[in-house]
Design a protein around this motif. Structure first.
Motif, PDB file in Angstrom:
ATOM      1  N   ALA A 181     -97.646 -20.472   8.753  1.00  0.00           N
ATOM      2  CA  ALA A 181     -98.700 -19.864   7.944  1.00  0.00           C
ATOM      3  C   ALA A 181     -99.333 -18.746   8.747  1.00  0.00           C
ATOM      4  O   ALA A 181     -99.117 -18.640   9.963  1.00  0.00           O
ATOM      5  CB  ALA A 181     -99.762 -20.900   7.562  1.00  0.00           C
ATOM      6  N   LEU A 182    -100.096 -17.898   8.077  1.00  0.00           N
ATOM      7  CA  LEU A 182    -100.861 -16.892   8.808  1.00  0.00           C
ATOM      8  C   LEU A 182    -101.825 -17.591   9.759  1.00  0.00           C
ATOM      9  O   LEU A 182    -102.360 -18.656   9.451  1.00  0.00           O
ATOM     10  CB  LEU A 182    -101.628 -16.005   7.834  1.00  0.00           C
ATOM     11  CG  LEU A 182    -100.770 -15.090   6.959  1.00  0.00           C
ATOM     12  CD1 LEU A 182    -101.651 -14.299   6.004  1.00  0.00           C
ATOM     13  CD2 LEU A 182     -99.951 -14.135   7.817  1.00  0.00           C
ATOM     14  N   PRO A 183    -102.061 -17.013  10.918  1.00  0.00           N
ATOM     15  CA  PRO A 183    -102.877 -17.701  11.922  1.00  0.00           C
ATOM     16  C   PRO A 183    -104.321 -17.881  11.494  1.00  0.00           C
ATOM     17  O   PRO A 183    -104.919 -17.017  10.859  1.00  0.00           O
ATOM     18  CB  PRO A 183    -102.766 -16.783  13.146  1.00  0.00           C
ATOM     19  CG  PRO A 183    -102.405 -15.448  12.601  1.00  0.00           C
ATOM     20  CD  PRO A 183    -101.558 -15.712  11.397  1.00  0.00           C
ATOM     21  N   GLN A 184    -104.870 -19.039  11.850  1.00  0.00           N
ATOM     22  CA  GLN A 184    -106.293 -19.323  11.699  1.00  0.00           C
ATOM     23  C   GLN A 184    -106.886 -19.551  13.087  1.00  0.00           C
ATOM     24  O   GLN A 184    -106.252 -20.169  13.943  1.00  0.00           O
ATOM     25  CB  GLN A 184    -106.523 -20.571  10.851  1.00  0.00           C
ATOM     26  CG  GLN A 184    -106.064 -20.470   9.419  1.00  0.00           C
ATOM     27  CD  GLN A 184    -106.454 -21.712   8.636  1.00  0.00           C
ATOM     28  OE1 GLN A 184    -107.591 -21.881   8.213  1.00  0.00           O
ATOM     29  NE2 GLN A 184    -105.496 -22.608   8.456  1.00  0.00           N
ATOM     30  N   SER A 185    -108.105 -19.067  13.290  1.00  0.00           N
ATOM     31  CA  SER A 185    -108.759 -19.193  14.593  1.00  0.00           C
ATOM     32  C   SER A 185    -109.960 -20.117  14.498  1.00  0.00           C
ATOM     33  O   SER A 185    -110.686 -20.123  13.497  1.00  0.00           O
ATOM     34  CB  SER A 185    -109.198 -17.816  15.092  1.00  0.00           C
ATOM     35  OG  SER A 185    -108.079 -17.004  15.343  1.00  0.00           O
ATOM     36  N   PHE A 186    -110.174 -20.888  15.570  1.00  0.00           N
ATOM     37  CA  PHE A 186    -111.260 -21.853  15.612  1.00  0.00           C
ATOM     38  C   PHE A 186    -111.957 -21.771  16.971  1.00  0.00           C
ATOM     39  O   PHE A 186    -111.295 -21.794  18.014  1.00  0.00           O
ATOM     40  CB  PHE A 186    -110.732 -23.279  15.400  1.00  0.00           C
ATOM     41  CG  PHE A 186    -110.039 -23.480  14.080  1.00  0.00           C
ATOM     42  CD1 PHE A 186    -110.753 -23.876  12.962  1.00  0.00           C
ATOM     43  CD2 PHE A 186    -108.674 -23.251  13.951  1.00  0.00           C
ATOM     44  CE1 PHE A 186    -110.124 -24.052  11.742  1.00  0.00           C
ATOM     45  CE2 PHE A 186    -108.028 -23.420  12.737  1.00  0.00           C
ATOM     46  CZ  PHE A 186    -108.752 -23.824  11.623  1.00  0.00           C
ATOM     47  N   LEU A 187    -113.273 -21.666  16.948  1.00  0.00           N
ATOM     48  CA  LEU A 187    -114.085 -21.736  18.150  1.00  0.00           C
ATOM     49  C   LEU A 187    -114.665 -23.141  18.246  1.00  0.00           C
ATOM     50  O   LEU A 187    -115.371 -23.587  17.340  1.00  0.00           O
ATOM     51  CB  LEU A 187    -115.206 -20.698  18.099  1.00  0.00           C
ATOM     52  CG  LEU A 187    -114.752 -19.233  18.145  1.00  0.00           C
ATOM     53  CD1 LEU A 187    -115.951 -18.311  17.969  1.00  0.00           C
ATOM     54  CD2 LEU A 187    -114.034 -18.936  19.453  1.00  0.00           C
ATOM     55  N   CYS A 188    -114.357 -23.829  19.357  1.00  0.00           N
ATOM     56  CA  CYS A 188    -114.686 -25.247  19.482  1.00  0.00           C
ATOM     57  C   CYS A 188    -115.486 -25.501  20.759  1.00  0.00           C
ATOM     58  O   CYS A 188    -114.917 -25.866  21.801  1.00  0.00           O
ATOM     59  CB  CYS A 188    -113.412 -26.088  19.489  1.00  0.00           C
ATOM     60  SG  CYS A 188    -112.319 -25.809  18.082  1.00  0.00           S
ATOM     61  N   PRO A 189    -116.815 -25.306  20.719  1.00  0.00           N
ATOM     62  CA  PRO A 189    -117.636 -25.604  21.895  1.00  0.00           C
ATOM     63  C   PRO A 189    -117.765 -27.107  22.115  1.00  0.00           C
ATOM     64  O   PRO A 189    -117.660 -27.900  21.179  1.00  0.00           O
ATOM     65  CB  PRO A 189    -118.983 -24.970  21.535  1.00  0.00           C
ATOM     66  CG  PRO A 189    -119.012 -24.951  20.047  1.00  0.00           C
ATOM     67  CD  PRO A 189    -117.590 -24.793  19.582  1.00  0.00           C
ATOM     68  N   PHE A 190    -118.006 -27.490  23.365  1.00  0.00           N
ATOM     69  CA  PHE A 190    -118.222 -28.892  23.687  1.00  0.00           C
ATOM     70  C   PHE A 190    -119.695 -29.258  23.440  1.00  0.00           C
ATOM     71  O   PHE A 190    -120.601 -28.682  24.054  1.00  0.00           O
ATOM     72  CB  PHE A 190    -117.874 -29.183  25.143  1.00  0.00           C
ATOM     73  CG  PHE A 190    -116.435 -28.939  25.500  1.00  0.00           C
ATOM     74  CD1 PHE A 190    -115.417 -29.116  24.570  1.00  0.00           C
ATOM     75  CD2 PHE A 190    -116.088 -28.532  26.786  1.00  0.00           C
ATOM     76  CE1 PHE A 190    -114.088 -28.899  24.898  1.00  0.00           C
ATOM     77  CE2 PHE A 190    -114.755 -28.314  27.131  1.00  0.00           C
ATOM     78  CZ  PHE A 190    -113.755 -28.490  26.188  1.00  0.00           C
ATOM     79  N   LEU A 227    -108.967 -21.957  19.679  1.00  0.00           N
ATOM     80  CA  LEU A 227    -107.640 -22.312  19.190  1.00  0.00           C
ATOM     81  C   LEU A 227    -107.158 -21.319  18.146  1.00  0.00           C
ATOM     82  O   LEU A 227    -107.955 -20.795  17.358  1.00  0.00           O
ATOM     83  CB  LEU A 227    -107.648 -23.710  18.561  1.00  0.00           C
ATOM     84  CG  LEU A 227    -107.976 -24.884  19.478  1.00  0.00           C
ATOM     85  CD1 LEU A 227    -108.080 -26.169  18.665  1.00  0.00           C
ATOM     86  CD2 LEU A 227    -106.934 -25.021  20.569  1.00  0.00           C
ATOM     87  N   THR A 228    -105.856 -21.085  18.124  1.00  0.00           N
ATOM     88  CA  THR A 228    -105.198 -20.346  17.053  1.00  0.00           C
ATOM     89  C   THR A 228    -104.055 -21.203  16.539  1.00  0.00           C
ATOM     90  O   THR A 228    -103.204 -21.647  17.316  1.00  0.00           O
ATOM     91  CB  THR A 228    -104.658 -18.996  17.539  1.00  0.00           C
ATOM     92  OG1 THR A 228    -105.736 -18.209  18.033  1.00  0.00           O
ATOM     93  CG2 THR A 228    -103.974 -18.247  16.402  1.00  0.00           C
ATOM     94  N   ILE A 229    -104.037 -21.446  15.231  1.00  0.00           N
ATOM     95  CA  ILE A 229    -103.038 -22.319  14.610  1.00  0.00           C
ATOM     96  C   ILE A 229    -102.267 -21.513  13.575  1.00  0.00           C
ATOM     97  O   ILE A 229    -102.858 -20.907  12.682  1.00  0.00           O
ATOM     98  CB  ILE A 229    -103.706 -23.540  13.961  1.00  0.00           C
ATOM     99  CG1 ILE A 229    -104.449 -24.347  15.036  1.00  0.00           C
ATOM    100  CG2 ILE A 229    -102.672 -24.415  13.253  1.00  0.00           C
ATOM    101  CD1 ILE A 229    -105.290 -25.479  14.487  1.00  0.00           C
ATOM    102  N   SER A 230    -100.948 -21.506  13.705  1.00  0.00           N
ATOM    103  CA  SER A 230    -100.082 -20.717  12.819  1.00  0.00           C
ATOM    104  C   SER A 230     -99.230 -21.610  11.926  1.00  0.00           C
ATOM    105  O   SER A 230     -98.021 -21.405  11.777  1.00  0.00           O
ATOM    106  CB  SER A 230     -99.190 -19.785  13.658  1.00  0.00           C
ATOM    107  OG  SER A 230     -99.965 -18.940  14.467  1.00  0.00           O
ATOM    108  N   SER A 231     -99.849 -22.614  11.354  1.00  0.00           N
ATOM    109  CA  SER A 231     -99.177 -23.569  10.486  1.00  0.00           C
ATOM    110  C   SER A 231    -100.212 -24.113   9.512  1.00  0.00           C
ATOM    111  O   SER A 231    -101.422 -24.071   9.804  1.00  0.00           O
ATOM    112  CB  SER A 231     -98.564 -24.701  11.317  1.00  0.00           C
ATOM    113  OG  SER A 231     -97.743 -25.538  10.533  1.00  0.00           O
ATOM    114  N   PRO A 232     -99.796 -24.635   8.356  1.00  0.00           N
ATOM    115  CA  PRO A 232    -100.772 -25.164   7.403  1.00  0.00           C
ATOM    116  C   PRO A 232    -101.602 -26.307   7.985  1.00  0.00           C
ATOM    117  O   PRO A 232    -101.064 -27.242   8.586  1.00  0.00           O
ATOM    118  CB  PRO A 232     -99.892 -25.648   6.241  1.00  0.00           C
ATOM    119  CG  PRO A 232     -98.647 -24.824   6.335  1.00  0.00           C
ATOM    120  CD  PRO A 232     -98.422 -24.633   7.803  1.00  0.00           C
TER     121      PRO A 232
END
Length: 350
Positions: free
Chosen positions: A285-294, A306-311
Motif C-alpha cells: 500500500a502507499l506508505p503511512q507514517s506514525f509518530l510514536c512518543p514514549f 514508523l513508516t508502513i507500506s502495507s495495509p
C-alpha cells in the motif's frame, strides 16, 4: 536502462523517471506483459489524486497500461526472484549518489517547466517530481525545514525498496533527510492550506498528456553514460530475542544506531536502540507514517517514528518496543491521530 529486481520476501518500491538519452528512441514500456513481476504503478494528477495500474485488475480499472516517456513513476514489485530490463528508465534511490538532471530533450533545446505548487484548502496534494534540471539557474539543495507550513511529508526509497522520509513537525532523530538534493526523485505531499511555492529546478510529472523531459547525467552531454543498475540487497533479518515483550507477535526487528532494520514493509528510526515487534503485514500500500512518543506526546522520554507500506488493520496494528533497559512499550496504531503514544506495559529482565 535500469534492471528492476524482485526481493524474495519483500515488496520493493522504486521512484523512477522514464525517458533518458541512452537509447536513440524512447518507446512506451508495456506493464501488462510484466504483471508477474510488477505489482502496482502510480502517477498523480495535477490536482494531486492518484492514478494507477495494478497487476490483475480488470481493464476498466486500469488508468494506464504503459510507462510513457517523460514521466515519473512510483513502482512496486511483487516478492519473487525475477528481474526485468526497463530501457530508458532511471531509478533514484535514497543515497549519496546523484542520478542525473532533467532536460527538455536530448539536445537540451529548451527550458524545463518548474510548476507552481499550490496547496488545497480541503485536500492533501501529492506529487512526483525530480529535483535537478538543466535550466540556467544553478541547482542547489532545497531546505525543507524552512517550509514547514507547506510540506507535510517527503519520501525517498532506498536500494532495498524501503522508504526514508522527512516529515513536518517530526523530532530531529526521525528525519532521514532535511533537503531536496540535486539528481533525485521525490514523492511529496503538501499540507492543506492557501500556500503556494515554486521550487527552482524541480520538475513535476503529472498524469496528464505531455512529455516532461529526459534524464541526462550531465547538462552539457547529449549522450550520457548509463546510470548503474541497482543491486538490491536482502533486508537484514535479525535473530529474534525471546523476550516476553514480543510474545505472540510474529515479526521482530532491531533498532541499531537509531535506525530500524527494514523488514516486512516496516521502516523507522528511534531515539534509542532496542527491538520492535508486530504481526506480519501482507500486501502493499502507499506508505503511512506514525509518530510514536514514549508515554508523553512531547517526545521528552523518546520515541519511534514508523513508516508502513502495507495495509493496516486490526490484525496487525499492535506494535511493541523493547528498550535497552528492559522497558516494554505498546501502541495500537491509529492513522487518524497525530501522535500514537506508546504506553509502558511492563519491564523485562535482560
Amino acid at each position: 536502462m535500469a534492471i528492476l529486481t524482485q526481493s524474495e520476501n519483500n515488496y520493493i518500491t522504486y521512484l523512477a523517471w522514464y525517458g533518458n538519452c541512452l537509447d536513440v528512441e524512447c518507446n512506451d514500456f508495456d506493464l501488462d506483459t510484466h504483471s508477474d513481476i510488477i505489482e502496482i504503478c502510480y502517477e498523480w494528477t495535477s490536482s494531486g489524486f492518484p492514478r494507477k495500474w495494478q497487476s490483475g485488475s480488470p481493464a476498466f480499472a486500469q488508468k494506464f497500461t504503459s510507462l510513457k516517456c517523460g514521466h515519473c513513476y512510483f513502482i512496486t514489485l511483487r516478492p519473487g526472484n525475477q528481474s526485468v530490463n526497463a530501457p530508458n528508465l532511471t531509478i533514484s534511490h535514497f543515497s549519496d549518489e546523484q542520478y542525473g538532471y532533467v532536460m527538455s530533450d536530448c539536445n537540451n533545446s529548451g527550458q524545463v517547466d518548474t510548476k507552481l505548487l499550490s496547496q488545497s484548502g480541503s485536500n492533501y496534494i501529492t506529487l512526483l517530481g525530480w529535483y535537478g534540471t538543466c535550466n540556467e539557474s544553478e541547482c542547489v539543495d532545497f531546505n525543507l525545514d524552512e517550509h514547514l507550513d507547506v510540506f507535510e511529508i517527503v519520501y525517498q526509497w532506498n536500494e532495498s525498496g524501503f522508504p526514508r522520509k522527512w516529515q513536518s513537525g517530526s523530532p530531529a532523530f526521525a528525519q532521514k533527510f532535511t533537503e531536496l538534493e540535486c539528481g533525485h526523485a521525490y514523492f511529496i505531499t503538501l499540507k492543506t492550506g492557501p500556500e503556494k511555492i515554486t521550487i527552482p529546478n524541480f520538475s513535476v510529472s503529472s498524469f496528464d498528456d505531455g512529455n516532461y523531459g529526459v534524464i541526462a547525467d550531465e547538462c552539457d552531454i547529449v549522450t550520457p553514460t548509463p546510470t548503474p543498475s541497482p543491486t538490491p540487497t536482502p533486508s537484514p533479518t535479525p535473530t529474534p530475542t525471546p523476550f516476553d515483550c514480543c510474545k505472540e507477535l510474529t515479526e521482530t526487528s532491531t533498532v541499531v544506531d537509531g535506525t530500524l532494520l527494514d523488514k516486512n514493509s516496516v521502516s523507522g528510526n528511534a531515539s534509542e536502540d532496542g527491538t520492535l515487534c508486530w504481526n506480519t503485514f501482507i500486501g502493499t500500500a502507499l506508505p503511512q507514517s506514525f509518530l510514536c512518543p514514549f508515554e508523553v506526546e512531547d517526545f521528552s522520554k523518546g520515541g519511534i517514528s514508523l513508516t508502513i507500506s502495507s495495509p493496516l488493520n486490526s490484525s496487525n496494528n499492535i506494535f511493541r518496543f523493547l528498550a535497552g533497559n528492559g522497558n516494554c512499550y505498546e501502541v495500537n496504531l491509529d492513522p487518524n491521530v497525530q501522535f500514537n503514544v506508546m504506553q509502558l506495559i511492563g519491564v523485562e529482565n535482560i
